[in-house]
Design a protein around this motif. Structure first.
Motif, PDB file in Angstrom:
ATOM      1  N   GLY A 149      50.291  28.278  36.095  1.00 53.41           N
ATOM      2  CA  GLY A 149      51.526  27.549  35.853  1.00 53.41           C
ATOM      3  C   GLY A 149      51.550  26.908  34.478  1.00 53.41           C
ATOM      4  O   GLY A 149      52.580  26.938  33.787  1.00 53.41           O
ATOM      5  N   GLN A 195      53.997  35.511  44.279  1.00 49.13           N
ATOM      6  CA  GLN A 195      55.015  34.817  45.066  1.00 49.13           C
ATOM      7  C   GLN A 195      55.425  33.493  44.416  1.00 49.13           C
ATOM      8  O   GLN A 195      56.598  33.125  44.426  1.00 49.13           O
ATOM      9  CB  GLN A 195      54.506  34.550  46.482  1.00 49.13           C
ATOM     10  CG  GLN A 195      54.391  35.786  47.323  1.00 49.13           C
ATOM     11  CD  GLN A 195      53.736  35.499  48.676  1.00 49.13           C
ATOM     12  OE1 GLN A 195      53.545  34.348  49.055  1.00 49.13           O
ATOM     13  NE2 GLN A 195      53.380  36.550  49.387  1.00 49.13           N
ATOM     14  N   THR A 196      54.454  32.804  43.857  1.00 50.08           N
ATOM     15  CA  THR A 196      54.727  31.490  43.269  1.00 50.08           C
ATOM     16  C   THR A 196      55.473  31.581  41.949  1.00 50.08           C
ATOM     17  O   THR A 196      56.390  30.799  41.695  1.00 50.08           O
ATOM     18  CB  THR A 196      53.404  30.722  43.049  1.00 50.08           C
ATOM     19  OG1 THR A 196      52.738  30.589  44.298  1.00 50.08           O
ATOM     20  CG2 THR A 196      53.650  29.347  42.444  1.00 50.08           C
ATOM     21  N   TRP A 197      55.119  32.519  41.093  1.00 49.12           N
ATOM     22  CA  TRP A 197      55.585  32.485  39.716  1.00 49.12           C
ATOM     23  C   TRP A 197      56.594  33.542  39.300  1.00 49.12           C
ATOM     24  O   TRP A 197      57.194  33.436  38.238  1.00 49.12           O
ATOM     25  CB  TRP A 197      54.379  32.524  38.770  1.00 49.12           C
ATOM     26  CG  TRP A 197      53.506  31.335  38.980  1.00 49.12           C
ATOM     27  CD1 TRP A 197      52.284  31.306  39.581  1.00 49.12           C
ATOM     28  CD2 TRP A 197      53.808  29.981  38.656  1.00 49.12           C
ATOM     29  NE1 TRP A 197      51.811  30.018  39.644  1.00 49.12           N
ATOM     30  CE2 TRP A 197      52.726  29.188  39.077  1.00 49.12           C
ATOM     31  CE3 TRP A 197      54.892  29.365  38.050  1.00 49.12           C
ATOM     32  CZ2 TRP A 197      52.706  27.806  38.904  1.00 49.12           C
ATOM     33  CZ3 TRP A 197      54.869  27.988  37.871  1.00 49.12           C
ATOM     34  CH2 TRP A 197      53.776  27.236  38.299  1.00 49.12           C
ATOM     35  N   GLN A 247      46.266  28.464  40.561  1.00 48.87           N
ATOM     36  CA  GLN A 247      47.724  28.335  40.520  1.00 48.87           C
ATOM     37  C   GLN A 247      48.150  27.373  39.409  1.00 48.87           C
ATOM     38  O   GLN A 247      49.078  27.651  38.657  1.00 48.87           O
ATOM     39  CB  GLN A 247      48.257  27.821  41.867  1.00 48.87           C
ATOM     40  CG  GLN A 247      48.258  28.828  42.964  1.00 48.87           C
ATOM     41  CD  GLN A 247      49.443  29.779  42.890  1.00 48.87           C
ATOM     42  OE1 GLN A 247      50.290  29.728  42.002  1.00 48.87           O
ATOM     43  NE2 GLN A 247      49.499  30.682  43.848  1.00 48.87           N
ATOM     44  N   ARG A 269      60.115  32.054  38.644  1.00 49.20           N
ATOM     45  CA  ARG A 269      60.084  31.135  37.494  1.00 49.20           C
ATOM     46  C   ARG A 269      60.063  31.912  36.188  1.00 49.20           C
ATOM     47  O   ARG A 269      60.776  31.593  35.243  1.00 49.20           O
ATOM     48  CB  ARG A 269      58.851  30.230  37.597  1.00 49.20           C
ATOM     49  CG  ARG A 269      58.459  29.464  36.369  1.00 49.20           C
ATOM     50  CD  ARG A 269      59.516  28.421  35.990  1.00 49.20           C
ATOM     51  NE  ARG A 269      59.096  27.620  34.875  1.00 49.20           N
ATOM     52  CZ  ARG A 269      59.173  28.006  33.601  1.00 49.20           C
ATOM     53  NH1 ARG A 269      59.619  29.199  33.288  1.00 49.20           N
ATOM     54  NH2 ARG A 269      58.778  27.198  32.641  1.00 49.20           N
ATOM     55  N   GLN A 286      49.529  35.620  45.981  1.00 44.64           N
ATOM     56  CA  GLN A 286      49.968  34.222  45.960  1.00 44.64           C
ATOM     57  C   GLN A 286      50.569  33.870  44.596  1.00 44.64           C
ATOM     58  O   GLN A 286      51.606  33.212  44.512  1.00 44.64           O
ATOM     59  CB  GLN A 286      48.803  33.286  46.257  1.00 44.64           C
ATOM     60  CG  GLN A 286      48.307  33.345  47.670  1.00 44.64           C
ATOM     61  CD  GLN A 286      47.009  32.548  47.852  1.00 44.64           C
ATOM     62  OE1 GLN A 286      46.544  31.866  46.947  1.00 44.64           O
ATOM     63  NE2 GLN A 286      46.431  32.643  49.040  1.00 44.64           N
ATOM     64  N   LEU A 287      49.898  34.304  43.544  1.00 45.56           N
ATOM     65  CA  LEU A 287      50.404  34.037  42.193  1.00 45.56           C
ATOM     66  C   LEU A 287      51.758  34.705  41.987  1.00 45.56           C
ATOM     67  O   LEU A 287      52.687  34.101  41.437  1.00 45.56           O
ATOM     68  CB  LEU A 287      49.412  34.528  41.141  1.00 45.56           C
ATOM     69  CG  LEU A 287      48.104  33.746  41.045  1.00 45.56           C
ATOM     70  CD1 LEU A 287      47.123  34.486  40.162  1.00 45.56           C
ATOM     71  CD2 LEU A 287      48.363  32.346  40.520  1.00 45.56           C
TER      72      LEU A 287
END
Length: 74
Positions: free
Chosen positions: A70, A33-35, A66, A38, A30-31
């Motif tokens: 971030g 995919q999210t970051w 998350q 970015r 999940q981390l």
């Protein structure tokens, strides 16, 4: 100001926390995919390493994790 507001939200979530068992591999995915995008925009690479055995779980608030990651990235 944004960091102060983020911190206040984290503090509120800590009291109301949504702590559940989550697979470490799932959390890291999940981390990632999210970051990843970015971090790449800043010319960096996100590297996530776990030395825990596959299938290992932790009790945590995945949303808070998350937010913390971030904040560290920003």
């Amino acid at each position: 100001i944004d960091n102060v507001l983020d911190y206040a939200r984290l503090e509120k979530r800590r009291k109301d926390g949504d702590v559940k068992p989550v697979g470490v591999c799932d959390l890291l995915d999940q981390l990632r995919q999210t970051w990843t995008d970015r971090v790449a925009r800043d010319g960096k690479e996100l590297v996530l390493i776990s030395t825990l055995p596959p299938g290992c779980e932790v009790a945590t608030d995945a949303g808070m994790v998350q937010q913390i990651v971030g904040n560290l990235i920003d």
